[in-house]
Structures are given as C-alpha cells and as structure tokens.
Scaffold this active site. Structure first.
Site, PDB file in Angstrom:
ATOM      1  N   HIS A  99     -14.510  -4.242   9.071  1.00 54.99           N
ATOM      2  CA  HIS A  99     -14.611  -3.940  10.481  1.00 54.99           C
ATOM      3  C   HIS A  99     -16.051  -4.086  10.927  1.00 54.99           C
ATOM      4  CE1 HIS A  99     -10.276  -3.107  11.410  1.00 54.99           C
ATOM      5  NE2 HIS A  99     -10.361  -2.237  10.450  1.00 54.99           N
ATOM      6  N   HIS A 159       0.925  -1.143  -0.044  1.00 58.72           N
ATOM      7  CA  HIS A 159       0.144  -0.149  -0.119  1.00 58.72           C
ATOM      8  C   HIS A 159       0.829   1.228   0.136  1.00 58.72           C
ATOM      9  CE1 HIS A 159       0.666  -0.837   4.155  1.00 58.72           C
ATOM     10  NE2 HIS A 159      -0.314  -1.516   4.345  1.00 58.72           N
ATOM     11  N   ASP A 167      -5.974  -4.303  -0.015  1.00 56.20           N
ATOM     12  CA  ASP A 167      -5.965  -4.079   1.312  1.00 56.20           C
ATOM     13  C   ASP A 167      -7.462  -3.912   2.134  1.00 56.20           C
ATOM     14  OD1 ASP A 167      -4.761  -3.618   3.804  1.00 56.20           O
ATOM     15  OD2 ASP A 167      -4.463  -1.836   3.916  1.00 56.20           O
TER      16      ASP A 167
END
Length: 466
Positions: free
Chosen positions: A337, A245, A333
């Site tokens: 959550h 990233h 990535d």
C-alpha cells in the site's frame, strides 16, 4: 537458458524436501538446470564459484498469494517491483491475485499481465483468475477462457466468493477445466473466507485488545462460517477448495475433519499470522500484557490485516497445524500500500502488509525458538505450495538433478534490522520496521540466473558475470 554461465555453489548445507536430502554438499548449475548435487563437484571451465560455507541452499521459495496491483494501482506496486521484492525475499515463483483494476476476469487482462511478467522476466509469475465477473459476486467469470489463458487457480480474493450458489458452480466447473500450465484437469478455488454480515469494516480480532481500544471486534466465526460452507460444497461437488490465509483454531479444526473425511481441501497461512498476534495492534510484540494503559502504543494501522491478527492461542495453533500438515503451505498475502493508504484512522486504514522481503526472516523465528524444524519450514515454502496448485509435474520446488535451477541461499544465523526504506517493493507498509530478525536471504537464482545477490555485498563470489 542456453549460454548461461555455469554456477557452482560450494560447501552449503543442501536441503531438498522432495528427496528428503539434508546434507553438506555442492550444487552445479549448467544451462539453467541442476546438473549435479553432491559433495566435492569438479566444475567445468569458466564456472562462477560461490563459496557457501555456513549457508543453507534450498529450492527457491514459492508464493501462491501475491498482490501485484498492476494494472490499476501501479502507485502501490508494479509487476516488476513485485518481482524484484520477491527475488530479494528468496522467492523464485509468485502467483498474482486477481484483485487488480480491472480484475483478472477475462483473457485480455490475463494476457496483458502474463506479457508484462515475461517482459520483466526476473522470476516466474503465475496468475489467479477471478471467480466472478469484476469480482462482484454475481456472475461467474469466463472460467474456461481464463484457464486457456494460463491461470492456475480462481479466486475473488480481496473479497469472499459471495454466495454458496456461486461457490458451488465455481467448484463444479473448475474441476472439469484443463489447466493449460500443467496439462492436468482441475484448478483450485481459493477463497477469502469472510462472512461480511459479521465482519465488514472491522479490523481487529474480537478479544481483549478490541475491548481495550474500544473497537468492534472481528469474530473468528466470521471466517469459520465460510470455511464450513466451502468444505460442505467441496464435498458436494468434488471440487478443490483452498482456504486462503487461515487465522483461527476453529478453521483448523474444520479443515482437519474435512481432510479426515477425504474432502479435497487445502489451506495456507501467512507469516504474520504465524508470528504475530492481536497485541501487535497496540505495539506489544510479546506475550506480556501491559500493566498500565499509558504504556500502550495503540491503533497501529501497519498491523491491520484481513483476517485480523488473532489471539496468541490461535497463533500457536496455526504453527502446530502447519507443523502437522493440516495447513499445507505458507503464503505471504503480500499486500503493498501507499503511505496515504495506511496514514489513516485505524478504522479507515487499508488492510494488508508488505511481506515478500520480510517473510523468511520472520518465519525463521519459529525455527530459532524450536517451534518448527528448518526442513519443515522449507517444505512449506517450496514443494507444498506447488502441490496445492497441482503443478508438481513442472519440476518446481526441488533441486534434484535435472530440475529447473531455482535456488535460494541463506544465512540462518545472520541478524538484520528491518528498514522499509530498503524495500524493493513500492509498499513500505510493515509493522516490523525496526525489528531485528535472524535469518537472511543472501542469493536467489531463478532459472539458472542470479536475480538477487544481497546487493553485491555477500559471500566470496568469483569469476562474476561480465
């Protein structure tokens, strides 16, 4: 794969980066493989016919940076829900990062995840093993044991490789290990490049947004210092360093110079760093700065990622570096959550975005704005990631005759609104909620099986499976 019903994709624009093919034609899939790719194919009996006029067909997307959370945080994501989300996003191969609980630092954990992924069986799932035991940055993991268990790379992602000494040892050992998936020697070390002494606990780029919001800023140097360290160690050891990233112009410059010197360095960039900037933390989704503080929608935890969204200048530099090939590939990535993880004050909110289902739509904005050619985008999502992992001999990332039938079909012009409630991922955390994207995956085929078909509301699909 035997006894799969033949599938004919008819009349698509076929883009295959491995052969530089870009033309109108058909794709015939038989027994899980590409039997033919040309115009006006006459299909065998009992073939499923998919009319694809106006659509683009290309190899299935490949993600080399996916957080699946299982084992340990199944409330955020499971292997099965992650595979489903990936298939919806056009991905036919994903790579599970090792920051599970417990970490993927030994053979039993790797074997558990491999079995769960195979049992789910929606798409192909590779594993990345931890560099250090428990990802604690103290002692190397059992790297040979993990390589024998089928990991395709090593990383302590979620954290950087803690010390230069540990990184040196990891690069030295990994280049001598047999990759049991490819049969070749050498596995990359994927590093989350972050100097915690400069960045730990910081969630917004050191720039005008941090100043306006009264937050301490995460400097680009916090990434670039570790990129420079790892490049020097890759040169010293001859190992393969892959920068995860990448987010800053300074990192791009370091990687460019390393490649010119022949150092074995590759890099990835995320869809959000390519298409968003630090202003998104304030709810500003364009280049114009607000004229009055009261116009701000500040402290958006959905836009909190690590590394942070950078300046507009960095964002444009990343697109340019991807176009040039200085940055090798795109990686999501994907970081799912729970609601409570993000429903916190900005400084305490979890970092990361649920990306798999929005990646392609957001990236198509670069094509529609003329910043990236469609062929280049597809290359960076398909062939390039598999080359980074050293798995080119598996025949992935291609729709050539004889290759595994991993195919995605998309409508480049279709507009759609992002609704996190429609996500198949357990993670609904995205700053793109309510945004209208242009370009949508309509069909995903993995190993000759249709694993996503836009919820049966797409195309003219005839003779469907019984």
């Amino acid at each position: 794969m035997n006894n799969l019903r033949p599938v004919l994709i008819k009349g698509a624009r076929v883009i295959n980066p491995s052969t530089s093919l870009d033309s109108q034609g058909d794709i015939l899939i038989v027994d899980g493989k590409i039997l033919s790719c040309e115009a006006n194919i006459t299909p065998p009996d009992d073939t499923m016919l998919i009319e694809a006029n106006g659509m683009v067909a290309c190899p299935g997307f490949i993600d080399i940076h996916t957080h699946l959370r299982e084992p340990g945080r199944e409330d955020k994501e499971t292997i099965e829900s992650g595979q489903k989300a990936a298939a919806k996003g056009g991905f036919t191969t994903i790579t599970c990062m090792p920051n599970t609980e417990p970490a993927i630092d030994n053979a039993p954990v790797a074997e558990f995840i491999n079995k769960k992924a195979q049992d789910s069986g929606i798409i192909r799932t590779f594993l990345v093993g931890a560099v250090s035991k428990g990802r604690q940055g103290i002692e190397l993991s059992e790297m040979e044991e993990l390589a024998n268990s089928g990991v395709v790379a090593f990383s302590d992602d979620g954290s950087p490789v803690a010390t230069g000494h540990l990184m040196q040892m990891a690069l030295t050992y990994s280049k001598e290990l047999l990759n049991s998936v490819s049969g070749n020697y050498g596995l990359p070390i994927i590093d989350h490049c972050e100097d915690y002494s400069l960045t730990h606990g910081l969630g917004v780029h050191e720039g005008w947004v941090a100043d306006r919001l009264g937050l301490l800023g995460y400097p680009s140097a916090g990434e670039e210092a570790i990129v420079a360290r790892d490049i020097a160690l890759a040169e010293l050891t001859g190992g393969h360093f892959h920068a995860a990233h990448v987010s800053s112009q300074g990192s791009i410059d370091l990687i460019r110079q390393a490649k010119l010197r022949g150092i074995k360095v590759t890099a990835e960039v995320t869809p959000h760093h390519l298409t968003m900037s630090e202003e998104w933390v304030m709810g500003i989704h364009g280049e114009s700065k607000p004229s009055h503080p009261l116009s701000l929608k500040a402290y958006d935890p959905m836009a909190k990622v690590s590394p942070p969204l950078r300046s507009i200048a960095d964002q444009k530099a990343l697109v340019s570096a991807l176009r040039e090939g200085i940055i090798d590939c795109i990686a999501t990535d994907h970081a799912p959550h729970t609601f409570s993880d993000k429903a916190q004050p900005f400084d305490e909110a979890a970092v990361g975005i649920s990306v798999l289902e929005t990646a392609f739509g957001s990236l198509m904005s670069l094509v529609h704005s003329g910043q990236l050619e469609l062929h280049t985008l597809i290359h960076r999502l398909t062939l390039a990631p598999i080359q980074v992992l050293g798995l080119s001999n598996l025949g992935l990332g291609s729709i050539s005759v004889g290759s595994i039938a991993d195919v995605v079909l998309f409508d480049p012009e279709l507009q759609w609104e992002v609704n996190p409630n429609d996500f198949l991922s357990k993670g609904k955390n995205t700053p793109l909620a309510g945004e209208v994207l242009k370009g949508k995956v309509k069909l995903t085929i993995a190993k000759g099986r249709i694993v996503f078909d836009s919820e049966n509301k797409m195309l003219d699909v005839r003779n469907s499976f019984a």
